[in-house]
Write a protein that holds these residues in place. Sequence first.
Motif, PDB file in Angstrom:
ATOM      1  N   LYS A   1      43.040  34.450  34.167  1.00 35.05           N
ATOM      2  CA  LYS A   1      44.367  34.717  33.938  1.00 35.05           C
ATOM      3  C   LYS A   1      45.109  35.703  34.798  1.00 35.05           C
ATOM      4  N   ARG A   2      45.419  35.136  35.836  1.00 32.53           N
ATOM      5  CA  ARG A   2      46.027  35.820  36.946  1.00 32.53           C
ATOM      6  C   ARG A   2      47.577  35.967  37.107  1.00 32.53           C
ATOM      7  N   ILE A   3      48.167  37.035  37.312  1.00 29.86           N
ATOM      8  CA  ILE A   3      49.762  37.110  37.539  1.00 29.86           C
ATOM      9  C   ILE A   3      49.959  37.904  38.802  1.00 29.86           C
TER      10      ILE A   3
ATOM     11  N   ASP B   1      44.357  40.610  37.463  1.00 26.85           N
ATOM     12  CA  ASP B   1      43.785  39.603  36.601  1.00 26.85           C
ATOM     13  C   ASP B   1      44.104  40.164  35.153  1.00 26.85           C
ATOM     14  N   VAL B   2      44.545  39.539  34.150  1.00 30.32           N
ATOM     15  CA  VAL B   2      44.969  40.059  32.695  1.00 30.32           C
ATOM     16  C   VAL B   2      43.490  39.711  32.062  1.00 30.32           C
ATOM     17  N   LEU B   3      42.527  40.523  32.088  1.00 28.62           N
ATOM     18  CA  LEU B   3      41.463  40.539  31.405  1.00 28.62           C
ATOM     19  C   LEU B   3      40.901  41.785  30.507  1.00 28.62           C
ATOM     20  N   SER B   4      40.442  41.594  29.344  1.00 29.63           N
ATOM     21  CA  SER B   4      39.794  42.758  28.623  1.00 29.63           C
ATOM     22  C   SER B   4      38.523  43.173  29.556  1.00 29.63           C
ATOM     23  N   MET B   5      38.133  44.379  29.040  1.00 35.03           N
ATOM     24  CA  MET B   5      36.884  45.109  29.535  1.00 35.03           C
ATOM     25  C   MET B   5      35.772  43.665  29.343  1.00 35.03           C
ATOM     26  N   GLU B   6      35.449  43.294  28.275  1.00 33.66           N
ATOM     27  CA  GLU B   6      34.418  42.271  27.948  1.00 33.66           C
ATOM     28  C   GLU B   6      34.749  41.060  28.800  1.00 33.66           C
ATOM     29  N   GLU B   7      35.886  40.669  29.229  1.00 37.26           N
ATOM     30  CA  GLU B   7      36.186  39.303  30.120  1.00 37.26           C
ATOM     31  C   GLU B   7      35.751  39.808  31.489  1.00 37.26           C
ATOM     32  N   THR B   8      36.117  41.076  32.007  1.00 35.30           N
ATOM     33  CA  THR B   8      35.974  41.705  33.275  1.00 35.30           C
ATOM     34  C   THR B   8      34.328  41.612  33.666  1.00 35.30           C
ATOM     35  N   LEU B   9      33.591  42.100  32.763  1.00 37.61           N
ATOM     36  CA  LEU B   9      32.093  42.271  32.977  1.00 37.61           C
ATOM     37  C   LEU B   9      31.709  40.801  32.667  1.00 37.61           C
ATOM     38  N   GLU B  10      32.138  39.837  32.070  1.00 35.25           N
ATOM     39  CA  GLU B  10      31.718  38.214  32.278  1.00 35.25           C
ATOM     40  C   GLU B  10      31.968  37.987  33.445  1.00 35.25           C
TER      41      GLU B  10
ATOM     42  N   PRO C   1      38.901  38.724  44.605  1.00 37.55           N
ATOM     43  CA  PRO C   1      38.478  37.815  43.484  1.00 37.55           C
ATOM     44  C   PRO C   1      38.726  38.375  41.964  1.00 37.55           C
ATOM     45  N   LEU C   2      38.990  39.634  42.090  1.00 37.12           N
ATOM     46  CA  LEU C   2      38.873  40.468  40.569  1.00 37.12           C
ATOM     47  C   LEU C   2      39.607  41.753  40.948  1.00 37.12           C
ATOM     48  N   VAL C   3      40.781  41.776  40.234  1.00 34.73           N
ATOM     49  CA  VAL C   3      41.785  42.835  40.121  1.00 34.73           C
ATOM     50  C   VAL C   3      42.117  43.330  39.036  1.00 34.73           C
ATOM     51  N   ASN C   4      41.822  44.592  38.666  1.00 33.09           N
ATOM     52  CA  ASN C   4      42.076  45.078  37.198  1.00 33.09           C
ATOM     53  C   ASN C   4      43.387  46.216  37.056  1.00 33.09           C
ATOM     54  N   ALA C   5      43.827  46.456  36.051  1.00 36.46           N
ATOM     55  CA  ALA C   5      44.619  47.412  35.792  1.00 36.46           C
ATOM     56  C   ALA C   5      44.209  48.647  35.401  1.00 36.46           C
ATOM     57  N   ASP C   6      43.928  49.701  36.429  1.00 36.03           N
ATOM     58  CA  ASP C   6      43.302  50.871  36.002  1.00 36.03           C
ATOM     59  C   ASP C   6      44.209  51.656  35.501  1.00 36.03           C
ATOM     60  N   GLY C   7      45.702  51.859  35.702  1.00 36.05           N
ATOM     61  CA  GLY C   7      46.479  52.662  35.268  1.00 36.05           C
ATOM     62  C   GLY C   7      47.356  52.100  34.396  1.00 36.05           C
ATOM     63  N   GLN C   8      47.557  53.282  33.197  1.00 32.60           N
ATOM     64  CA  GLN C   8      48.607  52.724  32.001  1.00 32.60           C
ATOM     65  C   GLN C   8      49.811  52.381  32.497  1.00 32.60           C
TER      66      GLN C   8
ATOM     67  N   LEU D   1      56.936  45.664  30.403  1.00 32.65           N
ATOM     68  CA  LEU D   1      58.307  45.571  30.570  1.00 32.65           C
ATOM     69  C   LEU D   1      58.856  44.271  31.536  1.00 32.65           C
ATOM     70  N   LEU D   2      58.196  43.768  32.237  1.00 31.15           N
ATOM     71  CA  LEU D   2      58.390  42.734  33.057  1.00 31.15           C
ATOM     72  C   LEU D   2      58.075  41.248  32.330  1.00 31.15           C
ATOM     73  N   GLY D   3      57.465  41.424  31.175  1.00 27.98           N
ATOM     74  CA  GLY D   3      57.595  40.318  30.256  1.00 27.98           C
ATOM     75  C   GLY D   3      56.128  39.738  30.403  1.00 27.98           C
ATOM     76  N   TYR D   4      55.053  40.427  30.762  1.00 25.42           N
ATOM     77  CA  TYR D   4      53.645  39.944  30.744  1.00 25.42           C
ATOM     78  C   TYR D   4      52.775  40.453  29.851  1.00 25.42           C
ATOM     79  N   ASP D   5      51.994  39.683  29.015  1.00 28.18           N
ATOM     80  CA  ASP D   5      51.067  39.915  28.173  1.00 28.18           C
ATOM     81  C   ASP D   5      49.880  40.515  28.540  1.00 28.18           C
ATOM     82  N   VAL D   6      50.157  42.005  28.941  1.00 25.52           N
ATOM     83  CA  VAL D   6      48.934  42.880  29.453  1.00 25.52           C
ATOM     84  C   VAL D   6      48.407  43.826  28.332  1.00 25.52           C
ATOM     85  N   ARG D   7      47.271  43.469  27.749  1.00 25.01           N
ATOM     86  CA  ARG D   7      47.011  44.172  26.320  1.00 25.01           C
ATOM     87  C   ARG D   7      46.575  45.460  26.555  1.00 25.01           C
TER      88      ARG D   7
END
Length: 259
Positions: A5-7, A15-24, A63-70, A78-84
Motif C-alpha cells: 500500500k504505497r503512496i 508505505d501505508v502499513l500498520s505496525m503488524e503489517e510492517t513487521l510482516e 523497499p520500506l518507508v514508514n511514517a514516523d511523525g504524527q 489532509l491530502l486525502g490519503y487513508d493513513v490510520r
Amino acid sequence: MAANKRIKLLGSVLDVLSMEETLERVEELIEARKPSQHVVINASKINLMAENKMLQAIVNKSPLVNADGQSVVWAARLLGYDVRERVTGIDLFENLVALAAEKGWRVYYFGATEEVVQEVVRAHQEKYPALEVAGFRNGYFEDMESFEIASEIKERQADIVFIAFSSPKKEIWVNAYKELMQAPFVMGVGGSFDVIAGKTKRAPKWMQKTGLEWFYRFIQEPRRMFKRYLIGNCRFLTHVFREKRNQRGAIQKGEKNSK
C-alpha cells in the motif's frame, strides 16, 4: 504476506502499513536475503528531502518507508490519503529486537557513543536472553574507516543492522555500503539508542498519542531543537499547503477539461 500500500506524499513514497503489517514486511525482506534499506519519514525528513535530492532518491528507492511523525499522518489525511497510524522508528526498533530474539536473527548495533551502545546491548540482552548480538560499535568514525566497518558487519553475518546517527548521514552511508554489508535489513534508528540507554527520555504516552512528542523533545533541548522544530515545522506546513493547492488546481483543471 503484507499488502503493498504505497503512496506518494510530499516528494516521498510512503508505505501505508500498520505496525503488524510492517513487521510482516520486514520478515519477508529478511527471508529474501537481499540487502535492503528501511527509512522513516517525519516533518524534518521531508524538509531535508526538499533540499537534498540525493536523500530524496535514496528514500524513494527504499523497499520500506514508514511514517514516523504524527505530522506526516495528519498531512496525509489532509491530502486525502487513508493513513490510520504512524509506525515510529523507536517502536519498530524495539519490536524488531523482540522478534529477532524469537526468530534467531542476528542483530548489529552501530552508532551513538561507546558508553551508550554498550548499555543498549546490555539492556537488550538482559531483556531478551535468546537475542543473538552479531556485534556493535560506536558511531564515531572517519570516512576512510567506512569500508572496514561495513566489511566487519558482513563478517559478523548480521540479519539486521540498527544505525544510530543523524540524517541525512545515515541514509547516505547505508545506501553506499548496504551491498558490502550484505545484511538483509538495515534500519536507521536516530536517537533511539540514547532513549534505550536512559540518556534521554521519551515523551509520555499522552504526548505521543496527541502528536506532541516533538514539543517534549524541544523543551528538553530548546537551543539545539529550535531550528528543527519551530522553524522546521513551519517549513513543513508550507510543503503541505503547497501540495494541497496543487491538488485543487489539478481538480479544477480536470473539471474544465471535462466540459
